[in-house]
Every structure is written in C-alpha cells, then in structure tokens.
Enzyme design. Structure first.
Site, PDB file in Angstrom:
ATOM      1  N   ASP A  11      25.280  -0.953  13.332  1.00  0.00           N
ATOM      2  CA  ASP A  11      26.300  -1.983  13.517  1.00  0.00           C
ATOM      3  C   ASP A  11      26.901  -1.710  14.890  1.00  0.00           C
ATOM      4  O   ASP A  11      27.568  -0.695  15.092  1.00  0.00           O
ATOM      5  CB  ASP A  11      27.355  -1.844  12.410  1.00  0.00           C
ATOM      6  N   TYR A 228      36.449   7.790   8.491  1.00  0.00           N
ATOM      7  CA  TYR A 228      35.887   6.489   8.175  1.00  0.00           C
ATOM      8  C   TYR A 228      35.373   5.781   9.419  1.00  0.00           C
ATOM      9  O   TYR A 228      36.104   5.631  10.388  1.00  0.00           O
ATOM     10  CB  TYR A 228      36.932   5.575   7.513  1.00  0.00           C
ATOM     11  N   LYS A 231      30.716   1.475   6.568  1.00  0.00           N
ATOM     12  CA  LYS A 231      29.756   1.895   5.539  1.00  0.00           C
ATOM     13  C   LYS A 231      28.382   2.130   6.162  1.00  0.00           C
ATOM     14  O   LYS A 231      28.120   1.729   7.288  1.00  0.00           O
ATOM     15  CB  LYS A 231      29.672   0.823   4.449  1.00  0.00           C
TER      16      LYS A 231
END
Ligand code: F6R
Ligand code: MG
Ligand code: MG
Length: 364
Positions: A11, A228, A231
């Site tokens: 991503d 984080y 995902k």
C-alpha cells in the site's frame, strides 16, 4: 521449464482515504515493469490493485527471494510513492518501512508470495489478493481447498490427490514453523490454524507429486514496525487442476464469507467478501474486507490472463451474505466480538485511558 511466480504488493497510498488505488499509480507501475520485461529481467508481468494495495504479479527465471526481482519491486514502489506524494494520495509510502533497499523486500513492509516450479503442460494458477485483513485470513480457505472433502471432492475421488497435502504453518509472533500432514494430522493442524491471528499457513505441498501447491504472504506489518502501520493485506498463489484442486474447488471456500480480522482501523472482525477486481473498493466502515482472484494460464512463463474469477454471478449470493453479516457485526459497534480482543487491535487507547484512570481503580 522452471519458472518463478512472484507476487509482491504494498500500500503506497490510497485514493480516496484507504478505499482504492489511483489509476495513475497502476499506470506508472506498468511502465516500470514493462521496461524490466523489455530488458529481459521479467518474462512477463501483470499490475493490478486490490483496494488501496498495488499488486505486482511477475514471472521470471531467477528463483525465489532474488535480489534483482525484489529490488525491481522495491524501486517500483518507491517511484509510485513519488507519484502518490505528488497527487497527495492518502498515506503515501505507507508500507515502505525502510529508507533504502537491503537485498530482499521481506521485513521491509511489502507483502511477498513466491513459488518456483516446473511449468506443467497446462498450468492454471489463481492469485488471491485481499484488502483490510491479514495473513491468517487464508487459513480457513486453504484448509477447505486442501484438506476438506466436503469442499474438495477430488481428495476423495481423484487418485492424484487422495494421499493429501502437507501444510507449512508459521507462528508469526515467535517466528517458528512446523509442517503438518493432512489428512492424518488435521486435528493437530486445526489447533494452530484455527487461531489465525498467531498462526498462518505459509505454504501447502502435494504429497503425491511432492510439489508446491500454494504459498501466501505472512508478513505482520505491526510486528515488523513495532507500531500500527496499517493491516497486512495478504496475497496467496494457488496452483490448480491435476494433482491440485480444480479451479472450482479452489474458489468454493469463498462462497461463505468467513470472519477475518481487519476492517476499520485493522481492529475489527468482519466477513471476507469475494469481489471482482473493479469492486475491490472497501468503503463501508472502510470495508468490509475484500478478496479478489486473478486467474492465469501460464505459457512458458507468459501470464495468459487474467480472468477476474470472482466477477462470476455465482458469487452474488456470497456478496449478499457478506453484506448481511457486515450489517449484523456493525450493530455491535465498539463491542467484541466485532471489535478485536485488546491484544489483537492495531490501535489502542487502552494504556492512556488506564493511566488516566489509574487512581480511580479500587481493589474489589
Ligand atoms: C485499515 C485501514 C483503515 C484505516 C482508517 C484510519 O487497514 O487502513 O481502516 O485504519 O481509515 O486511518 P488513519 O489512521 O490513516 O486516519
Ligand atoms: Mg492504506
Ligand atoms: Mg490495503
């Protein structure tokens, strides 16, 4: 002919938010891989997207974990990130966790699934790509494809498949692996792969043909980065027909949209919805999580295809079910089991809230 099929994804910026990839990014990646093909590094390639993930599907003769191929993917992501920054796409460069390339993209952010094999007379493969979920999401469908006779009748009636498959399972938290054989060790296997946040099926092998059948990406981005960073949005390659499940047996597990981890803020359970490639645009509550399937016939490494396998009408009911399950799960709002258990959430304010309220907690 021995060929390697490498699927490397990242991503590198979303359009709009985390919902989709910008077409200019895919075009840029196409130009860069076309050049690599012209120069002879790649036999063939196909660039696609799944939600906000840029997917590079490449064939070559350089084997797995090849420095040149990984560098090509890394450089492509870096160049596409430059364009993403120019367009001010959301989270530009999100998955590029290292400043410079160091020999292998593993551990640097991008997801990788690669397999080297002798191309058969006819070689059908399916590349599965998922968005808003993580690697353990493949455990249930891989189990059904390769170990469940209620899904794959070939396990019962095809002599080429009757001796079963072996599963390489990774403990993604402790970096350990084990190989378990189906059918005789399925109860042991399920102890582990039924806990997909920790154990992920990395590869599956045909026991009769002693051949690689499936391989997935098992990177856990938050474990790599220590915080984080989105995902893991995994990919998985499955070889089909002959000694392997038929195309229809490989697709069948996705007719029930099973619950996976991911969705909004990587912190929820939601149904994995099988969609066509253009429909991989997770928008409702940044989801629900999506899976796409690009089918190819390989011809001396040439990628003949893709066929957009989930565009088929027979997956309409699965999509409807997924939307119903999504609705039902959303009703729970911030409550488990929609929200992930505390230690599985990608985001958590728990430590700050606990610290703030520390003095107000009394012994009972
Ligand atoms: C999930 C995902 C999104 C984001 C959410 C918040 O994998 O990518 O659901 O977590 O849109 O994004 P930020 O924190 O970038 O505002
Ligand atoms: Mg994103
Ligand atoms: Mg994504």
């Amino acid at each position: 002919m021995k060929i390697t099929l490498s699927v490397i994804k990242a991503d590198i910026g979303g359009y709009v938010g985390h919902s989709e990839s910008h077409p200019d990014i895919c075009s840029r990646a196409n130009e860069l891989l076309a050049k690599a093909k012209k120069e002879g590094l790649l036999i063939d390639y196909h660039v696609t997207k799944c939600g906000d993930d840029l997917e590079l599907i490449m064939t070559h003769e350089h084997g797995e974990e090849n420095r040149k191929i990984h560098k090509l993917a890394w450089d492509t992501f870096v160049q596409c990130t430059k364009l993403a920054r120019k367009l001010k796409l959301y989270g530009a460069g999100q998955d590029l966790l290292a400043d410079s390339f160091s020999g292998n993209v593993k551990g640097m952010g991008p997801g990788v699934a690669e397999m080297e094999f002798e191309e058969r007379v006819a070689e059908p493969v399916i590349v599965f790509m998922a968005d808003k979920t993580s690697a353990g999401g493949w455990n249930l469908p891989l189990y059904k494809m390769f170990a469940d006779p209620f899904n794959t009748i070939g396990l019962v009636i095809a002599p080429t498949m009757h001796s079963g498959f072996s599963f390489e399972v990774h403990d993604v938290k402790e970096s350990k692996k084990i190989v378990l054989n189906a059918p005789e060790e399925i109860y042991d296997l399920l102890v582990f792969i039924g806990a997909p946040s920790r154990y992920a099926v990395k590869a599956v092998y045909s026991r009769s043909a002693n051949e690689i059948a499936a391989v997935s990406s098992t990177q856990k981005l938050s474990l790599i980065a220590g915080r984080y960073v989105g995902k893991d949005d995994p990919v998985c390659i499955v070889r089909c027909q002959g000694a392997f499940p038929a195309v229809g047996e490989v697709l069948e597990p996705f007719t029930t949209p099973h619950l996976v981890e991911g969705w909004m803020r990587g912190s929820h359970h939601g149904p994995l919805m099988p969609v066509s490639i253009p429909d991989s645009t997770p928008s409702r509550f940044d989801g629900p999580p999506r899976v796409t399937a690009a089918g190819f016939q390989l011809s001396s490494g040439k990628l003949v295809g893709p066929r957009d396998m989930f565009a088929d009408k027979s997956f309409d009911l699965a999509r409807e079910k997924a939307n119903q399950v999504a609705d039902y799960m959303r009703y729970h709002g911030p409550f488990e089991p929609h929200r992930l258990p505390l230690d599985e959430m990608e985001y958590t304010t728990m430590p700050q809230v606990a610290e703030k309220l520390k003095t107000r907690f009394k012994k009972i």
